[in-house]
Write an enzyme that holds these catalytic residues in place. Structure first.
Site, PDB file in Angstrom:
ATOM      1  N   ARG A  90       0.853  -1.192   0.000  1.00 31.83           N
ATOM      2  CA  ARG A  90       0.000   0.000   0.000  1.00 31.83           C
ATOM      3  C   ARG A  90       0.886   1.238   0.000  1.00 31.83           C
ATOM      4  O   ARG A  90       1.742   1.381   0.882  1.00 31.83           O
ATOM      5  CB  ARG A  90      -0.907  -0.035   1.239  1.00 31.83           C
ATOM      6  CG  ARG A  90      -1.725   1.211   1.402  1.00 31.83           C
ATOM      7  CD  ARG A  90      -2.729   1.107   2.558  1.00 31.83           C
ATOM      8  NE  ARG A  90      -3.387   2.382   2.654  1.00 31.83           N
ATOM      9  CZ  ARG A  90      -3.233   3.244   3.654  1.00 31.83           C
ATOM     10  NH1 ARG A  90      -2.493   2.940   4.705  1.00 31.83           N
ATOM     11  NH2 ARG A  90      -3.838   4.411   3.634  1.00 31.83           N
ATOM     12  N   HIS A 134      -2.636  11.317   1.034  1.00 37.30           N
ATOM     13  CA  HIS A 134      -2.106  11.043   2.379  1.00 37.30           C
ATOM     14  C   HIS A 134      -1.449  12.344   2.858  1.00 37.30           C
ATOM     15  O   HIS A 134      -0.263  12.396   3.120  1.00 37.30           O
ATOM     16  CB  HIS A 134      -1.135   9.871   2.330  1.00 37.30           C
ATOM     17  CG  HIS A 134      -0.874   9.215   3.658  1.00 37.30           C
ATOM     18  ND1 HIS A 134      -1.092   7.877   3.897  1.00 37.30           N
ATOM     19  CD2 HIS A 134      -0.387   9.715   4.813  1.00 37.30           C
ATOM     20  CE1 HIS A 134      -0.751   7.576   5.143  1.00 37.30           C
ATOM     21  NE2 HIS A 134      -0.314   8.688   5.729  1.00 37.30           N
ATOM     22  N   GLU A 179      -7.095   8.625   6.410  1.00 32.76           N
ATOM     23  CA  GLU A 179      -7.305   9.270   7.706  1.00 32.76           C
ATOM     24  C   GLU A 179      -7.703  10.739   7.587  1.00 32.76           C
ATOM     25  O   GLU A 179      -6.959  11.630   8.040  1.00 32.76           O
ATOM     26  CB  GLU A 179      -6.050   9.129   8.573  1.00 32.76           C
ATOM     27  CG  GLU A 179      -5.621   7.683   8.781  1.00 32.76           C
ATOM     28  CD  GLU A 179      -4.414   7.543   9.702  1.00 32.76           C
ATOM     29  OE1 GLU A 179      -3.761   8.549  10.019  1.00 32.76           O
ATOM     30  OE2 GLU A 179      -4.123   6.398  10.105  1.00 32.76           O
ATOM     31  N   ASN A 302      -7.589   1.825   9.919  1.00 31.67           N
ATOM     32  CA  ASN A 302      -6.276   1.959  10.559  1.00 31.67           C
ATOM     33  C   ASN A 302      -6.493   1.974  12.064  1.00 31.67           C
ATOM     34  O   ASN A 302      -7.260   2.797  12.573  1.00 31.67           O
ATOM     35  CB  ASN A 302      -5.598   3.279  10.155  1.00 31.67           C
ATOM     36  CG  ASN A 302      -5.247   3.327   8.682  1.00 31.67           C
ATOM     37  OD1 ASN A 302      -5.413   2.351   7.958  1.00 31.67           O
ATOM     38  ND2 ASN A 302      -4.752   4.473   8.228  1.00 31.67           N
ATOM     39  N   TYR A 304      -4.479   1.740  15.879  1.00 35.15           N
ATOM     40  CA  TYR A 304      -3.231   1.725  16.655  1.00 35.15           C
ATOM     41  C   TYR A 304      -3.465   1.512  18.146  1.00 35.15           C
ATOM     42  O   TYR A 304      -2.700   0.856  18.821  1.00 35.15           O
ATOM     43  CB  TYR A 304      -2.462   3.034  16.457  1.00 35.15           C
ATOM     44  CG  TYR A 304      -1.853   3.130  15.079  1.00 35.15           C
ATOM     45  CD1 TYR A 304      -0.582   2.640  14.824  1.00 35.15           C
ATOM     46  CD2 TYR A 304      -2.579   3.665  14.021  1.00 35.15           C
ATOM     47  CE1 TYR A 304      -0.028   2.688  13.550  1.00 35.15           C
ATOM     48  CE2 TYR A 304      -2.039   3.729  12.743  1.00 35.15           C
ATOM     49  CZ  TYR A 304      -0.765   3.231  12.518  1.00 35.15           C
ATOM     50  OH  TYR A 304      -0.232   3.268  11.256  1.00 35.15           O
ATOM     51  N   GLU A 356      -3.712  -0.122   8.165  1.00 35.19           N
ATOM     52  CA  GLU A 356      -2.548   0.242   8.995  1.00 35.19           C
ATOM     53  C   GLU A 356      -2.723  -0.336  10.379  1.00 35.19           C
ATOM     54  O   GLU A 356      -3.821  -0.284  10.950  1.00 35.19           O
ATOM     55  CB  GLU A 356      -2.386   1.764   9.145  1.00 35.19           C
ATOM     56  CG  GLU A 356      -1.878   2.465   7.923  1.00 35.19           C
ATOM     57  CD  GLU A 356      -1.684   3.963   8.143  1.00 35.19           C
ATOM     58  OE1 GLU A 356      -1.430   4.387   9.298  1.00 35.19           O
ATOM     59  OE2 GLU A 356      -1.813   4.704   7.156  1.00 35.19           O
TER      60      GLU A 356
HETATM   61  O1  IFM Z   1       2.708   7.548  10.154  1.00 37.02           O
HETATM   62  C1  IFM Z   1       1.333   7.611  10.332  1.00 37.02           C
HETATM   63  C2  IFM Z   1       0.632   7.474   8.999  1.00 37.02           C
HETATM   64  O2  IFM Z   1       1.021   8.468   8.115  1.00 37.02           O
HETATM   65  C3  IFM Z   1      -0.861   7.568   9.169  1.00 37.02           C
HETATM   66  N1  IFM Z   1      -1.332   6.699  10.199  1.00 37.02           N
HETATM   67  C4  IFM Z   1      -0.640   6.674  11.448  1.00 37.02           C
HETATM   68  C5  IFM Z   1       0.844   6.504  11.229  1.00 37.02           C
HETATM   69  C6  IFM Z   1       1.577   6.481  12.571  1.00 37.02           C
HETATM   70  O3  IFM Z   1       1.392   7.675  13.250  1.00 37.02           O
END
Ligand code: IFM
Length: 456
Positions: A90, A134, A179, A302, A304, A356
C-alpha cells in the site's frame, strides 16, 4: 501480565486459519514519509514542505526533503517488500508530484514514477493498493484556501480521475483518502499537522470538504469508466469510558462520535452524528450527502490504540496494562476486535482491510540486527484480534503492517521508528528487523495452515 496475555492469544494455527485462505498480507507507506526528492523532476511544493520549513513545527527541524530516498531507491525497496513474502503493498501518490499546482498541467515525470512503481510491483507479483491523498496537498491550493474551500474538493476529483485513468487498470484497490480525521483535526483544529490552523469550526468544514472530495472523486472515476475497487481509509479506535459515571460515559460517546462516527455516518448513513458534546458542524450543501454516501468496494481501517475517555479533572489515566509504544500510545489489541465487531453491527459494510496497524519502538541496530520483540508481540496480538473478529463474522480481507520501513513521522520527524525495516538516515542503509523475519514466517505459516485447513 504481558507474557500471560501473549501466551493466551498467541497466533496459533486456529487463528491463522481463521484469517482465511484469501487473506492479503501487506505493508504500507505514504509518499511524503518515504519518497524524499521533493525538489526533483518538477514536483510542486506541498503543505508539508511549507509546514516543515516553519520553525518549531517539526521536531529537530526535520522534513521530508530526503526521507528514505524511495523516489530513487524504489527498485531496492520493492525487492525488500518482495523478500518479506507479502502479497500486497500500500503506497500513496503525491498529488504535487503528478500535478504540481493541484490544478492544470500534469507532470509527466511524476506520472512516470508511479507508472514504473506499479509496473515494478506487478512484475514482482505484488498487488498495488494506492491511496490518492495522504496529506500532501499542493501548497498552491492551500494558498487558494486549501480544504477550507469547496473548490479544492473539485480539483481533487479531477486529479483522482487522471490517476484512475493512469493506473486504474493495474491497481488492486484505490483509496481516495487516508485518515481524513488527521488532515482535518490535526491540521486545522490542533495545529499539530500541516497546514497548522487552530480553528475547530474550520476543521469541521475541512472534514466535510474532504468527504465531499471523496464522493466527487468516486463519481468522476466511475463515470470515466475506471474499474478498480474503490474505498476510503479511516483511522478508528475503540473507546473505553474510564468509569461507569454518567460523565465518563457521555465523554466516551462524544469521542466515538467525533472520531469514528464523524466519518462513518456520512459515508454509510448520509448524515453527521448528533452529539451534545460536539460543538462544531459544517455547512452542508444540498446533494453533498448523496455524493458522500456513494457505495464503496472496501473500507480501510487503521487501528493503533484505543481512546480512553475520562471526564474528571485531572483525568483518570488509562491503565496501559500491556504498556505503550514509543509514541506513548497504549497497546490495546482487544480494541481492534471490539471496534471491528461494533462497526460491523452498526453499519452495512463492504469488505474491510486493516490498512494500517503498527508500533513505534526505540529500535537500534546491534551487530547488524534489530531485536524488536515488542513489535512482534504487538503485531501478533493484533492479528489474533483480527482473527477473532473474523470468527465473529466480520469480513476482514487483509492486514497491512505500518510501516514497511522507518520514515518521516510527521511532527515527530525521524524520531519515531515504525518500520519492519530499519533505515539509517545517514547512508540510507536498510536493515530487516527481527519483526520483518517474524512477519515473513507468519505469512508462510498462514499460507501453509490455510492450504490444508478446513476453515480456509
Ligand atoms: O505515520 C502515520 C501514517 O502516516 C498515518 N497513520 C498513522 C501513522 C503512525 O502515526
Amino acid at each position: 501480565m504481558t507474557n500471560g496475555y501473549k501466551t493466551q492469544i498467541g497466533l496459533e494455527t486456529p487463528a491463522l486459519r481463521a484469517l482465511g485462505s484469501g487473506f492479503a498480507w501487506g505493508t504500507a507507506t505514504s509518499a511524503y514519509q518515504i519518497e524524499g526528492a521533493t525538489l526533483e523532476d518538477g514536483r510542486g511544493d506541498s503543505i508539508w514542505d511549507a509546514f516543515a520549513r516553519q520553525d518549531g513545527k517539526v521536531l529537530n527541524g526535520d522534513s521530508g526533503r530526503h526521507a528514505c530516498d524511495h523516489y530513487n531507491r524504489w527498485e531496492e525497496d520493492l525487492g525488500l517488500i518482495k523478500s518479506l513474502g507479502v502479497d500486497a503493498y500500500r503506497f500513496s501518490i503525491a498529488w504535487p508530484r503528478v500535478q504540481p499546482l493541484g490544478l492544470g498541467a500534469l507532470n509527466q515525470k511524476g506520472l512516470d514514477f508511479y507508472d514504473r512503481l506499479v509496473d515494478g510491483m506487478l512484475a514482482r507479483g505484488l498487488q498495488p493498493h494506492a491511496t490518492l491523498y495522504h496529506w500532501d496537498l499542493p501548497q498552491h491550493l492551500q494558498e487558494k484556501g486549501g480544504w477550507g474551500v469547496r473548490e479544492t474538493a473539485e480539483h481533487f476529483a479531477v486529479y483522482a480521475e487522471a490517476m484512475g485513468h493512469l493506473l486504474g487498470d493495474r491497481l488492486t484497490s484505490l483509496a481516495t483518502h487516508n485518515e481524513p480525521w488527521c488532515a482535518a483535526t490535526l491540521g486545522h483544529a490542533t495545529g499539530k499537522f500541516a497546514p497548522g490552523f487552530k480553528d475547530p469550526q474550520l476543521a469541521a468544514q475541512v472534514s466535510h470538504h474532504l468527504l465531499l472530495s471523496h464522493g466527487l472523486a468516486l463519481k468522476a472515476m466511475r463515470a470515466a469508466g475506471v474499474r478498480v475497487p474503490m474505498g476510503i481509509v479511516l483511522n478508528q479506535s475503540s473507546v473505553s469510558a474510564a468509569s461507569d459515571s454518567p460523565a465518563d460515559i457521555a465523554k466516551a460517546r462524544t469521542e466515538y462520535c467525533s472520531f469514528v462516527r464523524w466519518y462513518m455516518d456520512p459515508i454509510f448513513r448520509g448524515e453527521y452524528p448528533q452529539d451534545p458534546g460536539i460543538a462544531h458542524y459544517p455547512v452542508v450543501q444540498s446533494g453533498d450527502m448523496e455524493l458522500i454516501q456513494a457505495p464503496l468496494d472496501f473500507l480501510g481501517v487503521n487501528y493503533y490504540t484505543r481512546i480512553w475517555a475520562s471526564a474528571s479533572k485531572p483525568e483518570t489515566p488509562a491503565p496501559k496494562l500491556l504498556g505503550e509504544s514509543d509514541m506513548g500510545w497504549e497497546i490495546y489489541p482487544d480494541g481492534l476486535r471490539a471496534l471491528l465487531i461494533d462497526i460491523n453491527s452498526e453499519y452495512a459494510l463492504p469488505p474491510i482491510y486493516i490498512t494500517e496497524n503498527g508500533m513505534a519502538c526505540a529500535d537500534v541496530v546491534q551487530d547488524g540486527s534489530v531485536h524488536d520483540q515488542q513489535r512482534i508481540d504487538y503485531v501478533r496480538m493484533h492479528l489474533a484480534s483480527v482473527a477473532k473478529a473474523r470468527e465473529a463474522g466480520v469480513d476482514v480481507r487483509g492486514y497491512f503492517y505500518w510501516s514497511l520501513m522507518d520514515n518521516f513521522e510527521w511532527e515527530a520527524g525521524y524520531s519515531k521508528r515504525f518500520g519492519l525495516i530499519h533505515v539509517n538516515y545517514e547512508n540510507q542503509k536498510r536493515t530487516l528487523k527481527d519483526s520483518a523475519h517474524w512477519y515473513r514466517n507468519t505469512i508462510a505459516k498462514h499460507k501453509e495452515a490455510t492450504r490444508s485447513g478446513e476453515h480456509a
